[in-house]
Design an enzyme around this catalytic site. Structure first.
Site, PDB file in Angstrom:
ATOM      1  CD1 TRP A  92     107.536  28.268 102.653  1.00 25.31           C
ATOM      2  CD2 TRP A  92     107.157  26.887 100.943  1.00 25.31           C
ATOM      3  NE1 TRP A  92     106.603  28.850 101.841  1.00 25.31           N
ATOM      4  CE2 TRP A  92     106.348  28.038 100.790  1.00 25.31           C
ATOM      5  CE3 TRP A  92     107.074  25.874  99.975  1.00 25.31           C
ATOM      6  CZ2 TRP A  92     105.474  28.201  99.710  1.00 25.31           C
ATOM      7  CZ3 TRP A  92     106.209  26.039  98.910  1.00 25.31           C
ATOM      8  CH2 TRP A  92     105.422  27.189  98.783  1.00 25.31           C
ATOM      9  CG  HIS A  93     107.078  21.878  99.679  1.00 24.41           C
ATOM     10  ND1 HIS A  93     108.356  22.137  99.255  1.00 24.41           N
ATOM     11  CD2 HIS A  93     106.284  22.162  98.621  1.00 24.41           C
ATOM     12  CE1 HIS A  93     108.323  22.554  97.990  1.00 24.41           C
ATOM     13  NE2 HIS A  93     107.085  22.580  97.590  1.00 24.41           N
ATOM     14  N   GLY A  94     106.038  21.628 104.246  1.00 26.16           N
ATOM     15  CA  GLY A  94     105.287  21.059 105.364  1.00 26.16           C
ATOM     16  C   GLY A  94     106.218  20.363 106.329  1.00 26.16           C
TER      17      GLY A  94
END
Lengths: 76, 394
Positions: free
Chosen positions: B318-320
């Site tokens: 989700w962060h990347g």
């Protein structure tokens, strides 16, 4: 019914103190983590046919044996 | 204009907050005015990138249509799992598109707007709770206000729609409002101090002493980066929470003294709380319930460990979609699983867990595990690892 919930709690929390002190704070006393909480929700559904979704009530609304009993009662 | 980052923003905020305070003192509803202010800030934040503004608008219409059509279907068909899964996928699609296209640089800027990760999760929460039967209708204005609410639009905290709407439609008395707004102002000032003074200080130390290619410098980098990250993000969160108070919305807290944690499980109850609780309520708990119902794992502890690892790896993604974010998630998943096994199995833990020396040691280890996690998160760990590998291979 109250007895049944207390039995469930005793098993999940692994401590009979939940029966002795029904206002004990299960979160503060480290008696119930998020894993135990999911187990509790399943046990409530299996035993009383009451479905509580994980995000439905806040943990603070379910943090003592008495509060849990009241939430289940209010939905039966 | 970048929200909470520029002098201009604070001037605009101070000016636009005055009518809110007056309305609050007069015991008038803040909803319409607050929504207007939110639109002003969204426009100011995105006016230089019309494409982003367009995609944001498209996203909201798309997501809202999903929600109301799903409410209708849920009413008609009940708990139909197949439809539910299709809607979940559709609701996550903008974020998935954004992340996957991002790998190729996303030249057409599809679903490229600030805050998409947060907005998607807010929308997905509504879909999940419609399925759970907790949400039975969705008013368009409340929806739009919840999604776009300016204090939280770019980086959270991730509020929940039912909680938000309750605040939105509640009439506070003058005393209640003044107390809320007063706490809000305190939080804004404290947050500004965190971000502008303390975070900046750690950042300075980090860039001055933490860039050399030796162990001591790496250690300095690790600790100062971790502290910088905390004060920067917690500072931003405090300002966001404080300003939402002024508009009558009690946005939930995002940090609660995370560095006092005595184990990793406690850490995730204190760090980026609204995100970790989102994951807990919408991914971890549900995954665990599925495991338990289907008896996927014979051993409860194995199920829990898998649950932690999956949950945290998804959080990393989700962060990347970058190697070090995924590694960061995996690392925390492994730490949580290890903690769970240790606490449930170890006689040593059960015997000494109340002793002062044990708690002290546990705190020290947790602090350092967490700091090492941030070292991974910063990208520096994988960078060093790559360098090391090239040296070894040559």
């Amino acid at each position: 019914m109250e007895e049944k919930i207390l039995d469930i709690l005793e098993e999940i929390c692994g401590d009979e103190v939940v029966k002795e002190d029904r206002d004990i704070n299960l979160l503060d006393e480290d008696l119930m983590d998020s894993l135990d909480y999911t187990e509790l929700l399943i046990a409530i559904e299996d035993n009383f046919d009451v479905v509580i979704a994980p995000s439905e009530v806040t943990r603070e609304e379910m943090d003592t044996p008495n509060k849990i009993i009241n939430v289940v009662k209010s939905r039966m | 204009m970048s929200l909470y980052d520029e002098f201009d923003f604070f001037v605009w905020f101070a000016v636009l907050a005055i009518p809110a305070v007056i309305l609050g003192c007069m015991e008038k509803k803040l909803k319409i005015y607050g929504f207007f202010v939110t639109l002003v800030f969204v426009y100011l934040a995105l006016k230089n990138s019309p494409a982003a503004l367009g995609w944001l608008g498209f996203f909201c219409v798309y997501d809202y249509l999903l929600i109301i059509s799903f409410i209708k279907l849920r009413e008609k068909l009940g708990r139909n799992k197949i439809i539910y899964k299709l809607y979940l996928l559709a609701s996550l699609m903008p974020l998935i598109c954004n992340k996957l296209l991002g790998l190729e640089g996303n030249p057409d800027k599809i679903f490229m707007f600030l805050g998409i990760s947060y907005l998607t999760f807010k929308g997905t929460q509504i879909i999940i709770e419609v399925f759970d039967g907790l949400i039975k209708k969705q008013n368009p204005l409340d929806y739009l206000y919840f999604m776009l609410f300016f204090p939280a639009i770019t980086s959270g905290p991730i509020d929940r729609s039912r909680r938000f709407e309750e605040d939105l439609n509640k009439q506070l008395s003058r005393e209640e409002y003044l107390e809320l707004a007063g706490t809000g102002i305190f939080k804004i000032v404290l947050g500004a101090f965190y971000k502008i003074v303390i975070a900046a200080l750690f950042y300075r130390v980090m860039t001055t002493f933490g860039k050399e290619p030796n162990i001591v410098s790496c250690m300095i980098y690790m600790y100062t980066y971790g502290l910088y990250l905390f004060f920067d993000f917690a500072g931003y969160s405090l300002m966001a929470i404080g300003s939402s108070y002024i508009f009558g919305i009690k946005t939930p807290d995002n940090f609660n003294k995370p560095f006092l944690s005595k184990d990793i499980k406690e850490f995730w109850d204190r760090w980026h709380i609204t995100l970790s609780h989102w994951f807990r309520d919408f991914i971890f708990s549900r995954l665990m319930m599925t495991f338990m119902r289907n008896k996927t794992f014979k051993n409860k502890l194995t199920g829990a460990s898998v649950g932690f690892i999956v949950n945290m790896t998804v959080m990393g993604i989700w962060h990347g979609l970058t190697g070090y974010y995924i590694l960061y998630g995996l690392y925390h998943g492994l730490l949580l699983a290890g903690t769970e096994i240790f606490q449930k199995k170890s006689k040593f833990y059960k015997k000494y867990k109340k002793e002062r020396w044990f708690i002290g040691l546990s705190w020290f280890l947790t602090f350092n595990f967490v700091m090492f996690g941030f070292f991974i998160f910063s990208g520096r760990f994988t960078e060093l690892f790559d360098k090391l590998m090239t040296i070894i291979l040559n």
